[in-house]
Design an enzyme around this catalytic site. Structure first.
Site, short mmCIF file in Angstrom:
data_model
loop_
_atom_site.label_atom_id
_atom_site.label_comp_id
_atom_site.label_asym_id
_atom_site.label_seq_id
_atom_site.Cartn_x
_atom_site.Cartn_y
_atom_site.Cartn_z
N ARG A 131 0.84 -1.21 0.00
CA ARG A 131 0.00 0.00 0.00
C ARG A 131 0.87 1.25 0.00
O ARG A 131 0.50 2.27 -0.58
CB ARG A 131 -0.94 0.01 1.21
CG ARG A 131 -0.22 0.05 2.54
CD ARG A 131 -1.15 0.38 3.68
NE ARG A 131 -0.52 0.14 4.97
CZ ARG A 131 -0.94 0.64 6.11
NH1 ARG A 131 -2.02 1.43 6.14
NH2 ARG A 131 -0.33 0.37 7.24
N SER A 134 -4.91 5.27 5.40
CA SER A 134 -4.61 3.84 5.36
C SER A 134 -4.27 3.35 3.96
O SER A 134 -3.42 2.47 3.80
CB SER A 134 -5.81 3.04 5.88
OG SER A 134 -6.08 3.39 7.22
N GLU A 166 -18.74 3.68 -0.67
CA GLU A 166 -17.93 3.08 -1.72
C GLU A 166 -18.69 2.87 -3.03
O GLU A 166 -18.11 2.93 -4.11
CB GLU A 166 -17.35 1.75 -1.23
CG GLU A 166 -16.41 1.87 -0.03
CD GLU A 166 -17.14 1.97 1.31
OE1 GLU A 166 -18.39 1.87 1.33
OE2 GLU A 166 -16.47 2.17 2.33
N ASP A 170 -7.99 -6.79 13.03
CA ASP A 170 -9.37 -6.36 12.75
C ASP A 170 -10.31 -7.55 12.54
O ASP A 170 -11.52 -7.43 12.71
CB ASP A 170 -9.41 -5.45 11.51
CG ASP A 170 -9.06 -4.01 11.87
OD1 ASP A 170 -8.99 -3.70 13.07
OD2 ASP A 170 -8.85 -3.21 10.94
N ARG A 197 -1.50 -4.35 3.81
CA ARG A 197 -1.15 -3.43 4.89
C ARG A 197 0.18 -3.84 5.54
O ARG A 197 0.93 -3.00 6.02
CB ARG A 197 -2.26 -3.49 5.95
CG ARG A 197 -1.95 -2.84 7.26
CD ARG A 197 -3.17 -2.91 8.16
NE ARG A 197 -2.91 -2.24 9.44
CZ ARG A 197 -2.61 -2.90 10.55
NH1 ARG A 197 -2.53 -4.21 10.56
NH2 ARG A 197 -2.39 -2.24 11.67
#
Lengths: 318, 276
Positions: free
Chosen positions: A15, A42, A63, A122, A172
């Site tokens: 990313r 992010s 989105e 998460d 990530r």
């Protein structure tokens, strides 16, 4: 172009490379615009947003609308890069991508970060394990899954040149960079990282370095594995796969994705008519992900070096 | 253009709707007929579009967010000169370019593929954004169904357009009051429509959507409204122009049979003669 901001041997996430490459594209091409859905920090689209605030559109947490706005912008000659987490910009807005972007083949690039189980803590709701499957099923869509930051940087720069929609699967989790500036990303082409005649390991994305490490250790144990990095999942390098199938007779696929519909399925489809051989698919089985540190989850699902070694050995002994 | 001339064009569009859906043995005449005056006004009075230069970057844009009303849209495009009117007889036919829902890659004059409800409006917002970015003075129009605004994406798009003050955007709601399962107030009421858009920072105008004077005044007001997008809530009659289709939900997505076709065309022929 040698503005590569990532150095071999250092650690970074794909990313990060997306953000840096998007910024570079913004500097080079005035028609490049960026959109995000409240995750610009992010997804790293914030690098672009800071330098080009007039060409950056934060759509808020919406989105579906972001996909449609991107389609409208593309219809007027812009090249939109829309970013969010893979879960929310392949799953949440799947039908918008299908009908508003892929069907009219609009020139929209989708930067989907936080893909796979390495989102980590998460947990399952945010661990997208089906995006390769969803996106590669769409006509006109190209699907790219880079294995490290340097490859990701090259792939994002290349995506600008590809006419039509492109899905970029990004992570990530930071990993060691294995490519340098001399590497050339080519759509539809795989990269042979190691030769070998006993079997072929085909990996995509984050587990590629572990696959190579596993193969190097197996070499000492007498298993000679060929290793292919496959960043271009659609189109896939059918020629390279058929050659590997015919020469090594066995294939192991490795991906940070459900084993249904992803790289493993794409490899099976590519070889089944011309070179059907025995294929073992490694990835996430038919279960949802769970919370935990990324590295521990990779171990739990057998996608680290040791897990891959064990699976390959079992496969060779079966 | 005088209202009488617009009425003559609208009569031809209505014939096109009945002809195309009859030959397709399917399609959506009801909502195409309710929006006929809107199609007519947009393509023959309001919008700067040129069939000889369909991709002119400075043209006004139109998105049929209620994409199933392609029969009305295509008839207007054909009469405007984008393709032959006789091609309407092959709507929805295999290997023919007139797709059941608008297809920007295949149908000349179509600015955005649409049909999955709620999606076209977002694309229109993107076009308006591009126009602002490029400092162009084209306007963007999107036509939505009143049932369509039950889709959540419509409100995501409205929130964005309102927040960004996209005054080059005009939305038109074809408020014919009927959706497939019945009256919109009974199915899952989107009323009050104007107050909802007002809350999303739109300038709102309520009109009779089958009346040219009211359409004309509303379009002018929308053009002159600065600092916010405009929504025109156009009260219309579903199936208008064909007696047995008027206000009948059953004609939402059904084509005429031979007998019905003759009656409908006869009615439209007479209505057309009365305008000469």
């Amino acid at each position: 172009m040698s503005n590569m901001p990532f150095e071999i041997g250092k650690k970074a996430a794909t990313r990060d490379a997306y953000g840096k490459a998007l910024l570079e594209l913004g500097r080079l091409h005035p028609e490049v615009v960026a959109l995000d859905a409240d995750l610009s920090g992010s997804t790293r689209s914030e690098y672009f947003a800071k330098e080009f605030p007039d060409r950056f559109f934060d759509c808020g947490i919406a989105e579906a609308n972001m996909a449609g706005i991107s389609a409208g912008l593309a219809s007027c000659g812009k090249i939109p890069f829309m970013s969010s987490f893979a879960m929310f910009t392949s799953g949440r807005n799947y039908e918008q991508i299908r009908n508003s972007i892929a069907y009219p083949a609009l020139n929209v690039k989708i930067g989907a970060s936080h893909a796979g189980i390495t989102v980590g803590e998460d947990g399952a709701t945010h661990q997208c394990l089906e995006d390769i499957s969803l996106m590669r099923t769409l006509p006109n869509m190209k699907v790219i899954c880079p294995s490290d930051a340097a490859e990701a940087y090259k792939a994002v720069i290349a995506a600008y040149e590809i006419e039509g929609p492109v899905y970029l699967r990004l992570s990530r989790f930071s990993t060691v960079i294995a490519h340098d500036d001399s590497y050339e990303f080519r759509l539809g082409k795989g990269e042979v990282l190691k030769d070998g005649g006993d079997l072929t390991i085909v990996a995509t994305g984050l587990p590629v370095p572990a696959s190579l490490e596993a193969a190097n250790e197996l070499e000492k144990e007498g298993i000679h594995a060929r290793v292919i990095n496959m960043p271009s999942i659609k189109p896939i390098d059918k020629e390279l796969l058929i050659k590997a199938a015919l020469e090594t007779k066995r294939i192991v696929t490795i991906e940070e994705h459900w084993i249904t519909g992803g790289l493993g399925s794409a490899v099976l489809e590519a070889i089944s008519e011309d070179a059907p051989v025995w294929v073992k698919r490694l990835g996430i089985p038919d279960v949802f992900g769970e919370s935990g540190p990324a590295a521990e989850l990779l171990t739990k699902f057998g996608l680290d070096k040791e897990g891959i070694k064990k699976s390959v050995k079992d496969f060779m002994n079966s | 253009m005088e209202n009488i001339e617009l009425q003559r064009i609208a009569n031809k569009i209505r014939k096109g709707i009945i002809i195309s859906t009859f030959h397709a043995k399917s399609g959506h005449p009801g909502g195409s007929l309710s929006a006929t005056e809107i199609f007519t006004y947009l393509f023959f009075e309001e919008m700067k579009v040129d069939p000889k230069n369909p991709h002119d970057p400075d043209r006004d844009r139109f998105v049929l967010s209620k994409g199933h009303c392609a029969p009305g849209y295509y008839a207007a495009l054909a009469l405007k000169g984008f393709f032959p009117f006789s091609d309407l007889e092959q709507l929805r036919h295999t290997d023919f370019y007139l797709q059941g829902h608008p297809d920007m890659k295949m149908v000349p004059g179509v600015d955005m593929s649409s049909g999955s409800l709620g999606q076209g409006v977002s694309a229109a917002v993107g076009m308006a954004l591009a126009g602002r970015l490029d400092k162009k003075d084209y306007r963007v129009y999107a036509l939505l169904g009143d049932g369509e605004i039950e889709e959540g994406q419509v409100w995501e798009a409205a929130m964005f357009a309102g927040a960004r003050k996209l005054d080059n955007l005009t939305l038109i709601i074809d408020n014919n009051n009927l959706q497939i399962d019945g009256a919109i107030g009974d199915v899952c009421s989107p009323y009050p429509i104007d107050k909802k858009f007002e809350a999303f920072n739109f300038h709102t105008i309520n009109i009779d959507g089958n009346d040219y004077d009211e359409i004309r005044a509303a379009m002018k007001e929308a053009r002159e409204t600065k600092g916010m997008p405009t929504v025109i809530i156009a009260k219309t009659i579903k199936g208008l122009g064909v007696s047995f289709m008027e206000n009948e939900v059953g004609w939402h997505g059904k084509a005429t049979n031979e007998e019905e076709y003759k009656i409908a065309m006869d009615e439209l022929e007479k209505a057309g003669e009365a305008l000469e």
